[in-house]
Design an enzyme around this catalytic site. Structure first.
Site, PDB file in Angstrom:
ATOM      1  N   ASN A 188       0.832  -1.205   0.000  1.00  0.00           N
ATOM      2  CA  ASN A 188       0.000   0.000   0.000  1.00  0.00           C
ATOM      3  C   ASN A 188       0.870   1.259   0.000  1.00  0.00           C
ATOM      4  OD1 ASN A 188       0.684  -0.746   2.676  1.00  0.00           O
ATOM      5  ND2 ASN A 188      -1.023   0.393   3.534  1.00  0.00           N
ATOM      6  N   GLU A 200       0.192   5.263   0.745  1.00  0.00           N
ATOM      7  CA  GLU A 200      -0.784   6.262   1.202  1.00  0.00           C
ATOM      8  C   GLU A 200      -0.441   7.659   0.679  1.00  0.00           C
ATOM      9  OE1 GLU A 200      -1.105   5.646   5.462  1.00  0.00           O
ATOM     10  OE2 GLU A 200      -2.285   3.821   5.112  1.00  0.00           O
ATOM     11  N   CYS A 229      -4.105   0.844  -2.418  1.00  0.00           N
ATOM     12  CA  CYS A 229      -4.013  -0.392  -1.642  1.00  0.00           C
ATOM     13  C   CYS A 229      -2.930  -1.303  -2.218  1.00  0.00           C
ATOM     14  CB  CYS A 229      -5.344  -1.132  -1.668  1.00  0.00           C
ATOM     15  SG  CYS A 229      -6.630  -0.383  -0.650  1.00  0.00           S
ATOM     16  N   GLU A 234      -3.252  -4.225  -3.190  1.00  0.00           N
ATOM     17  CA  GLU A 234      -3.750  -4.969  -4.355  1.00  0.00           C
ATOM     18  C   GLU A 234      -3.651  -4.136  -5.633  1.00  0.00           C
ATOM     19  OE1 GLU A 234      -5.160  -4.535  -1.429  1.00  0.00           O
ATOM     20  OE2 GLU A 234      -6.351  -6.234  -0.779  1.00  0.00           O
ATOM     21  N   CYS A 249     -10.813  -3.268  -3.938  1.00  0.00           N
ATOM     22  CA  CYS A 249      -9.815  -4.253  -4.352  1.00  0.00           C
ATOM     23  C   CYS A 249     -10.459  -5.574  -4.753  1.00  0.00           C
ATOM     24  CB  CYS A 249      -8.777  -4.428  -3.256  1.00  0.00           C
ATOM     25  SG  CYS A 249      -7.746  -2.950  -3.118  1.00  0.00           S
TER      26      CYS A 249
HETATM   27  N1  THU Z   1      -5.402  -1.473   2.528  1.00  0.00           N
HETATM   28  C1  THU Z   1      -4.866  -2.248   1.559  1.00  0.00           C
HETATM   29  O1  THU Z   1      -3.714  -2.061   1.161  1.00  0.00           O
HETATM   30  N2  THU Z   1      -5.634  -3.238   1.025  1.00  0.00           N
HETATM   31  C2  THU Z   1      -6.892  -3.521   1.434  1.00  0.00           C
HETATM   32  O2  THU Z   1      -7.554  -4.349   0.815  1.00  0.00           O
HETATM   33  C3  THU Z   1      -7.431  -2.890   2.631  1.00  0.00           C
HETATM   34  C4  THU Z   1      -6.755  -1.624   3.035  1.00  0.00           C
HETATM   35  C5  THU Z   1      -4.599  -0.364   3.071  1.00  0.00           C
HETATM   36  C6  THU Z   1      -5.065   0.989   2.629  1.00  0.00           C
HETATM   37  C7  THU Z   1      -4.537   1.880   3.730  1.00  0.00           C
HETATM   38  O3  THU Z   1      -3.220   2.263   3.408  1.00  0.00           O
HETATM   39  C8  THU Z   1      -4.495   0.969   4.944  1.00  0.00           C
HETATM   40  O4  THU Z   1      -4.651  -0.364   4.467  1.00  0.00           O
HETATM   41  C9  THU Z   1      -5.592   1.275   5.965  1.00  0.00           C
HETATM   42  O5  THU Z   1      -6.838   1.267   5.348  1.00  0.00           O
END
Ligand code: THU
Length: 129
Positions: free
Chosen positions: A48, A50, A59, A61, A95
């Site tokens: 991920n 941000e 994310c 994915e 995702c």
């Molecule tokens: N996140 C993911 O990378 N994949 C997911 O399917 C769920 C959420 C990340 C996004 C964000 O950076 C952190 O988790 C908190 O939501």
């Protein structure tokens, strides 16, 4: 790799956890890694990323699907998503849609699920005119 062949889950979990080490998650402090087996047997992964504009967060994915196409395309057969401690994480709604596009309903998720189970009645490529 056909769906009937054994899925190397131990390798997928390890690769997902390793991918989480690359996460940029200063806002949530949740590092996420995703790793997948493609239908030609290669492994792809993502973490991920941000953003200060929170809604722009990518994310793990998203990175995973980007890596799939960057490295030659194909289809996802099995996906593992984990936090930095190796705890499985279920894919968020957006995702699930990404995984549906890249792997279809039969794509395995975190050993116990399929994309079809996580996103029943999905809208997909076959629904377009
Ligand atoms: N996140 C993911 O990378 N994949 C997911 O399917 C769920 C959420 C990340 C996004 C964000 O950076 C952190 O988790 C908190 O939501």
């Amino acid at each position: 790799m056909s769906a009937t062949q054994e899925i190397p889950w131990d390798e997928l979990w390890a690769a997902a956890r390793q991918a989480s080490a690359g996460a940029y998650a200063p806002y949530s402090n949740l590092s996420v890694g995703a790793a997948a087996l493609a239908d030609d047997g290669r492994m792809v992964s993502g973490c991920n990323v941000e953003n200060a504009s929170y809604g722009l967060t990518l994310c793990a994915e998203c990175g995973l699907v980007g890596d799939l196409h960057r490295s030659g395309g194909g289809r996802l057969v099995a996906v593992a998503v984990t936090d930095g401690d190796g705890n499985p994480l279920t894919p968020c709604g957006r995702c699930r849609q990404l995984l549906y596009e890249a792997g279809g309903a039969s794509c395995l998720v975190n050993e116990t699920h399929t994309v079809g189970r996580l996103l029943p009645g999905a809208f997909g490529p076959d629904d377009l005119p």
